[in-house]
Design an enzyme around this catalytic site. Structure first.
Site, PDB file in Angstrom:
ATOM      1  N   GLU A   1      -6.403  -4.235   0.866  1.00 19.60           N
ATOM      2  CA  GLU A   1      -6.618  -4.444   2.302  1.00 19.60           C
ATOM      3  C   GLU A   1      -8.067  -4.150   2.633  1.00 19.60           C
ATOM      4  O   GLU A   1      -8.723  -3.358   1.954  1.00 19.60           O
ATOM      5  CB  GLU A   1      -5.713  -3.530   3.116  1.00 19.60           C
TER       6      GLU A   1
ATOM      7  N   GLU B   1       0.891  -1.174   0.000  1.00 18.40           N
ATOM      8  CA  GLU B   1       0.000   0.000   0.000  1.00 18.40           C
ATOM      9  C   GLU B   1       0.917   1.208   0.000  1.00 18.40           C
ATOM     10  O   GLU B   1       1.486   1.563   1.035  1.00 18.40           O
ATOM     11  CB  GLU B   1      -0.881  -0.003   1.255  1.00 18.40           C
TER      12      GLU B   1
HETATM   13  P1  NAD Z   1       7.972   5.256   4.903  1.00 23.45           P
HETATM   14  O1  NAD Z   1       8.034   4.469   3.643  1.00 23.45           O
HETATM   15  O2  NAD Z   1       9.080   6.175   5.219  1.00 23.45           O
HETATM   16  O3  NAD Z   1       7.890   4.247   6.140  1.00 23.45           O
HETATM   17  C1  NAD Z   1       6.914   3.238   6.241  1.00 23.45           C
HETATM   18  C2  NAD Z   1       7.444   2.145   7.135  1.00 23.45           C
HETATM   19  O4  NAD Z   1       8.591   1.537   6.538  1.00 23.45           O
HETATM   20  C3  NAD Z   1       7.903   2.615   8.518  1.00 23.45           C
HETATM   21  O5  NAD Z   1       7.601   1.604   9.455  1.00 23.45           O
HETATM   22  C4  NAD Z   1       9.407   2.738   8.342  1.00 23.45           C
HETATM   23  O6  NAD Z   1      10.096   2.626   9.558  1.00 23.45           O
HETATM   24  C5  NAD Z   1       9.678   1.546   7.456  1.00 23.45           C
HETATM   25  N1  NAD Z   1      10.909   1.615   6.671  1.00 23.45           N
HETATM   26  C6  NAD Z   1      11.638   2.702   6.330  1.00 23.45           C
HETATM   27  N2  NAD Z   1      12.707   2.319   5.594  1.00 23.45           N
HETATM   28  C7  NAD Z   1      12.642   0.984   5.457  1.00 23.45           C
HETATM   29  C8  NAD Z   1      13.435   0.004   4.772  1.00 23.45           C
HETATM   30  N3  NAD Z   1      14.519   0.332   4.073  1.00 23.45           N
HETATM   31  N4  NAD Z   1      13.052  -1.284   4.833  1.00 23.45           N
HETATM   32  C9  NAD Z   1      11.949  -1.629   5.515  1.00 23.45           C
HETATM   33  N5  NAD Z   1      11.160  -0.774   6.177  1.00 23.45           N
HETATM   34  C10 NAD Z   1      11.495   0.518   6.134  1.00 23.45           C
HETATM   35  O7  NAD Z   1       6.562   5.965   4.903  1.00 23.45           O
HETATM   36  P2  NAD Z   1       5.964   6.940   6.009  1.00 23.45           P
HETATM   37  O8  NAD Z   1       6.630   8.262   5.880  1.00 23.45           O
HETATM   38  O9  NAD Z   1       5.929   6.278   7.350  1.00 23.45           O
HETATM   39  O10 NAD Z   1       4.446   7.050   5.492  1.00 23.45           O
HETATM   40  C11 NAD Z   1       4.078   7.914   4.503  1.00 23.45           C
HETATM   41  C12 NAD Z   1       3.908   7.182   3.193  1.00 23.45           C
HETATM   42  O11 NAD Z   1       3.036   6.084   3.354  1.00 23.45           O
HETATM   43  C13 NAD Z   1       3.265   8.048   2.131  1.00 23.45           C
HETATM   44  O12 NAD Z   1       3.909   7.870   0.897  1.00 23.45           O
HETATM   45  C14 NAD Z   1       1.838   7.518   2.071  1.00 23.45           C
HETATM   46  O13 NAD Z   1       1.190   7.738   0.859  1.00 23.45           O
HETATM   47  C15 NAD Z   1       2.038   6.084   2.358  1.00 23.45           C
HETATM   48  N6  NAD Z   1       0.803   5.488   2.853  1.00 23.45           N
HETATM   49  C16 NAD Z   1       0.129   4.654   2.029  1.00 23.45           C
HETATM   50  C17 NAD Z   1      -1.058   4.096   2.444  1.00 23.45           C
HETATM   51  C18 NAD Z   1      -1.813   3.166   1.547  1.00 23.45           C
HETATM   52  O14 NAD Z   1      -2.675   2.478   2.046  1.00 23.45           O
HETATM   53  N7  NAD Z   1      -1.525   3.114   0.267  1.00 23.45           N
HETATM   54  C19 NAD Z   1      -1.559   4.382   3.714  1.00 23.45           C
HETATM   55  C20 NAD Z   1      -0.841   5.243   4.541  1.00 23.45           C
HETATM   56  C21 NAD Z   1       0.357   5.789   4.090  1.00 23.45           C
END
Ligand code: NAD
Length: 487
Positions: A464, A256
């Site tokens: 989901e 997602e």
């Molecule tokens: P992010 O990608 O920075 O982090 C998401 C998760 O991944 C966190 O738990 C983070 O700690 C972890 N993470 C970071 N680097 C990683 C790596 N190299 N390997 C594995 N895990 C890692 O995103 P964010 O800033 O927490 O959330 C914002 C983003 O999430 C936005 O782009 C938003 O659009 C997206 N989002 C999507 C949905 C959806 O359902 N499509 C819902 C909510 C948020």
């Protein structure tokens, strides 16, 4: 701010068991985005402890997979009841670690709990089917088995809903889980997991691993061999790194990812409905939502009236600490976000956009940004091509339906879209032509437990929620049954 809410939120934070794994070594700081004060120091788990957590979840999952659907459903029903009963504690923790106004935090608690109730019900639905071999002589029976141990990685913006949307279906079908919440907001997930145990989920089945080293932990877990499924919600960049690891180890994946939602208002829209829908689609969660209206496209004939009404309603947002009474727009997650918003507004204005409201970041402490409206945003502006993830509305105007669709689809993303028109033919036709997984028609909300939430293109893979969300945690098997006497 009311003292009793500050006191209750402190008590809620103090009630979080930070190291239920009992494996913690070092710690890291979690800060309240409204005050920048440290509110907790959970363990910074290492790769070694994450692998111990995985072993526990894997072992517990084997036993859980043999329980009856009725038992799993009963446990989830109990968990739903307890989550709702403990909504004050959960909402306060959400507001303190993530910042959203308390009323929205209560909304998230109910939305998140609804996934648990939904999957308590879905756990009982028949799965599998029956079909005849067209050549005769055998009958094919299909079943859906739990896929095995899952790795669930969640973002900070909806710390409770993103967790239950993954944990509940995994538990419902009989899987164990290692959950890795965002380091910015790990506390809510710890409370959720504790409540699942109170409801009867075996202690080791859901392991919450808090860490600053997300990349190191998840790549070690993905390479381990016991993880059979990864479900990730977060940015497209990280999602694609995880997909690479999943490909290497052949792990089923749900992704997602990021969005860049167009919200299209046609001349024949009901103006009030369009304004209200756009405000909700923009300001829910302070704009920090993957389905937030990112590009607002308004047809020329209604544009002036829309912009006026919309800017007026956006201007009613009350910015402040999410615990304070009357606040409808909380802080954004961190200082990096504030600096990014200031840069996006500056770039758009320099290229000719009209700043109709806001545009500034109030002095700290805390990470705040005003509700902002930009009109006539030029197509080349950074803001028109990026996921804003904040309380800034970027409006552009269009002439024809084809032009609107062409612009709406001119992005690598395809999560949500919104269409406002009083013509049912036009609304459906435009919705059909949008390259998105979800379309809100005459409303600014798409999320619902009964709906398959997910995107197309760079916005992800899989769904989901709904029945489809359950299947993501199952593996299809079939039995080819020889039938004597059958043609
Ligand atoms: P992010 O990608 O920075 O982090 C998401 C998760 O991944 C966190 O738990 C983070 O700690 C972890 N993470 C970071 N680097 C990683 C790596 N190299 N390997 C594995 N895990 C890692 O995103 P964010 O800033 O927490 O959330 C914002 C983003 O999430 C936005 O782009 C938003 O659009 C997206 N989002 C999507 C949905 C959806 O359902 N499509 C819902 C909510 C948020």
């Amino acid at each position: 701010m009311q003292q009793h809410l500050i006191d209750s939120s402190e008590a809620a934070l103090a009630s979080v068991a930070l190291d239920p794994l009992g494996l913690g070594t070092g710690t890291f700081e979690v800060r309240d985005p409204a005050t920048e004060r440290v509110i907790a120091t959970p363990p910074d788990h290492s790769v070694e402890t994450a692998l111990i957590a995985l072993a526990r979840a894997d072992e517990a999952g084997k036993a859980w997979a043999r329980t009856t659907a009725r038992h799993r459903s009963d446990v989830l029903h109990r968990a739903y009841g307890l989550l709702v009963e403990q909504r004050d504690r959960l909402a306060l923790v959400i507001t303190r670690e993530m910042g959203k106004p308390l009323a929205e935090a209560y909304g998230e608690v109910q939305y998140a709990a609804d996934y648990v109730r939904w999957y308590a019900e879905e756990a009982l639905r028949p799965s599998g089917n029956y079909r005849e071999n067209p050549a005769g002589g055998s009958t094919i029976l299909t079943t859906r088995a739990p896929i095995g141990t899952t790795l669930l990685i969640t973002p900070w913006n909806f710390p409770m809903a993103m967790a239950t949307r993954k944990i509940a279906p995994a538990i419902a079908v009989g899987c164990g889980a290692v959950v890795k919440p965002a380091a910015l907001t790990p506390l809510t997930t710890l409370v959720v997991a504790e409540i699942f145990v109170q409801a009867g989920v075996p202690e080791d089945l859901v392991q919450v691993v808090t860490t600053k080293n997300s990349a190191g932990l998840s790549s070690a877990l993905m390479a381990d061999g016991r993880v059979r499924k990864v479900s990730f919600t977060g940015s497209t960049g990280i999602g694609s790194v995880l997909l690479g690891q999943a490909a290497e180890h052949v792990i089923k994946s749900s992704m997602e990812l990021g969005g860049n939602a167009p919200l299209i208002v046609f001349d024949d829209a009901d103006l009030d409905r369009a304004v209200e829908g756009a405000v909700v689609a923009k300001l829910r969660n302070g704009g920090q939502s993957c389905v937030a209206a990112n590009r607002i496209l308004v047809q020329d004939g209604i544009a002036d009236a829309f912009v006026e009404g919309f800017a007026e309603r956006m201007g009613e947002a009350v910015l402040g600490n999410g615990l304070a009474e009357g606040v409808t727009l909380g802080p954004v997650i961190d200082d990096r976000a504030v600096r990014g918003f200031a840069g996006l507004v500056e770039d758009a204005v320099a290229r000719g956009a009209d700043l109709r409201l806001g545009g500034a970041a109030p002095e700290g402490p805390g990470h705040f940004f005003e509700a902002t409206v930009l009109d006539n945003v030029p197509a080349g502006s950074e803001i028109a091509n990026t996921e804003i993830f904040g309380p800034i509305a970027a409006i552009t105007r269009f002439g024809t339906e084809d032009e609107a669709i062409e612009r709406a689809n001119s992005t690598p993303f395809g999560l949500a879209g919104y269409v406002f028109s009083e013509s049912i033919d036009r609304a459906f036709e435009v919705a059909d032509r949008l390259d998105t997984g979800m379309v809100g028609i005459n409303q600014g909300i798409v999320s619902n437990v009964a709906a398959p939430f997910g995107g197309v293109k760079a916005s992800g893979l899989g769904r989901e929620g709904s029945g489809e969300g359950l299947e993501e945690y199952q593996e299809i098997r079939f039995y080819n049954l020889a039938r004597r006497g059958r043609p």
